[in-house]
Design an enzyme around this catalytic site. Sequence first.
Site, PDB file in Angstrom:
ATOM      1  NE  ARG A  32      -3.124   2.631   2.741  1.00 34.55           N
ATOM      2  CZ  ARG A  32      -3.170   3.412   3.809  1.00 34.55           C
ATOM      3  NH1 ARG A  32      -2.669   3.008   4.961  1.00 34.55           N
ATOM      4  NH2 ARG A  32      -3.721   4.601   3.746  1.00 34.55           N
ATOM      5  CG  HIS A  85      -0.900   8.998   3.693  1.00 33.89           C
ATOM      6  ND1 HIS A  85      -1.058   7.654   3.985  1.00 33.89           N
ATOM      7  CD2 HIS A  85      -0.422   9.543   4.832  1.00 33.89           C
ATOM      8  CE1 HIS A  85      -0.676   7.411   5.223  1.00 33.89           C
ATOM      9  NE2 HIS A  85      -0.281   8.545   5.767  1.00 33.89           N
ATOM     10  CD  GLU A  87      -4.235   7.477  10.040  1.00 33.96           C
ATOM     11  OE1 GLU A  87      -3.646   8.532  10.309  1.00 33.96           O
ATOM     12  OE2 GLU A  87      -3.811   6.361  10.396  1.00 33.96           O
ATOM     13  CG  ASN A 131      -4.852   3.355   8.739  1.00 42.03           C
ATOM     14  OD1 ASN A 131      -5.008   2.399   7.975  1.00 42.03           O
ATOM     15  ND2 ASN A 131      -4.488   4.546   8.311  1.00 42.03           N
ATOM     16  CE1 TYR A 163       0.368   2.780  13.691  1.00 40.46           C
ATOM     17  CE2 TYR A 163      -1.634   3.666  12.729  1.00 40.46           C
ATOM     18  CZ  TYR A 163      -0.342   3.218  12.588  1.00 40.46           C
ATOM     19  OH  TYR A 163       0.239   3.198  11.344  1.00 40.46           O
ATOM     20  CD  GLU A 178      -1.322   3.942   8.261  1.00 40.89           C
ATOM     21  OE1 GLU A 178      -1.049   4.337   9.407  1.00 40.89           O
ATOM     22  OE2 GLU A 178      -1.514   4.702   7.302  1.00 40.89           O
TER      23      GLU A 178
HETATM   24  O1  IFM Z   1       3.013   7.591  10.130  1.00 43.48           O
HETATM   25  C1  IFM Z   1       1.642   7.597  10.362  1.00 43.48           C
HETATM   26  C2  IFM Z   1       0.865   7.457   9.058  1.00 43.48           C
HETATM   27  O2  IFM Z   1       1.216   8.443   8.153  1.00 43.48           O
HETATM   28  C3  IFM Z   1      -0.610   7.558   9.327  1.00 43.48           C
HETATM   29  N1  IFM Z   1      -1.020   6.640  10.355  1.00 43.48           N
HETATM   30  C4  IFM Z   1      -0.249   6.597  11.581  1.00 43.48           C
HETATM   31  C5  IFM Z   1       1.233   6.454  11.258  1.00 43.48           C
HETATM   32  C6  IFM Z   1       2.058   6.408  12.566  1.00 43.48           C
HETATM   33  O3  IFM Z   1       1.866   7.568  13.314  1.00 43.48           O
END
Ligand code: IFM
Length: 447
Positions: free
Chosen positions: A79, A123, A168, A294, A296, A350
Amino acid sequence: MSKKTSRFPQGFLWGVATSAYQIEGAWNEDGKGESIWDRFCHTPGRIANGETGDVACDHYHRWQEDGELIAALHLNAYRFSISWPRVLPEGRGTPNPKGLAFYDRLVDALLAKGVAPVVTLYHWDLPQAVQDAGGWLNRRTADWFAEYAELVYRTLGDRVRLWITINEPNVVWSCGYLLGEHAPGVKDRATANQALHHILLAHGKAVEAGRAALPGTEFGIAPNIEHFYAVTEEAREAVERKRLQEVAWHLEPVLLGKYPEELWQEYELMGLAPLTRPGDLERIHQPLDFLAINFYFSGFYDRDGRGRAVEVSRPMPRTGLGWPIYPKALRDMLIDVTARYGRRPIYITENGAAFDDVIGPDGGVHDPERVEYLRGHINAVHEAIEAGVDVRGYFVWTLMDNFEWARGYKPRFGLVYTDYATGRRIIKDSGRYYAEVARTNGLVVCL
Ligand code: IFM
């Protein structure tokens, strides 16, 4: 201790994700136009240590080597994002043939290695010329985005199956327009909501244009979804409100065709709701082929005396950036999203962690915490699949250490170590570990 191997569905995509500004460099080469991130990084005081993406990983020149790395990791998908100002220096008007040729070659090289290209159209590197015309506050930007998307569809559409419109939107909203930490550096909620509305409109228009141009290909959007836990029954309402503000506000226009009612009314009373036009929400609410997620973050919350959600600190491992490591939240989030919004194909586009990696005395980069991070999160994806969630692929953020926006180059998220002084790439232990998962389409877990 006994072990078992969890197999993933046939055809599961194992990939890595990157973005143009974070890796390409060549910020002003071969006719590329300036982006808002070029401008932001060149403004003193915006980025840690005054760093910029001017050179980054120099991927613009080293793309062949990077393609070989992806293949060496046994990945079947990659990606990446297109830099809008590289292919349309002014954001609209005359295309830049050299910029288009760069992505054209990249796609061919990936396909020749059996790697499926997954393309993100936006992005975060908006052309500065578009920003100068109002950026995401100008409704016309949504039309220009759709025109730019059409250009990319014409160039790569015969070879790319999976398209992601926006990366995002919620982070552009929060970091770019609410906190001012990302380009364009605004700090205002009403502005953030207006920009978000136009970004979502741009998504809808680009999907519409894609359906017309490329029948048979698949379209999605990539929100960053955090999972919130309420630690007590009494905290549930406060936590749901937090979810409305931080997840549903961005996601529900796309998935349900409306902003969350209660929040909309509140924002309207406070003069914070975006200006919309009849038909906007129908346009934003395009049927999607998949949801790209994504992931985290997760957190545990109680309520304070005023009924607001307050985070409760729990002992748990953390990444080098202090982000919590709680893989179960990935499974719970996937189950929750499916329960709330219906079962649909999902790609984790992600997931990853930054640590302070260094080259060891033996020349290798040993990152056991990242190996554990990946094992836990991939296992969580498997558990979600077993629970009935339709996950079709998993992409690690990121291929190689790169420019981490306002934090500059210090956080290292890569499966591959980037030696910025020389440009040399070194596969980390986590890269080898992930390669084995991808090669076998399976994860070994200890019981
Ligand atoms: O690096 C970023 C990415 O550009 C978008 N999602 C989170 C990643 C880590 O912070």
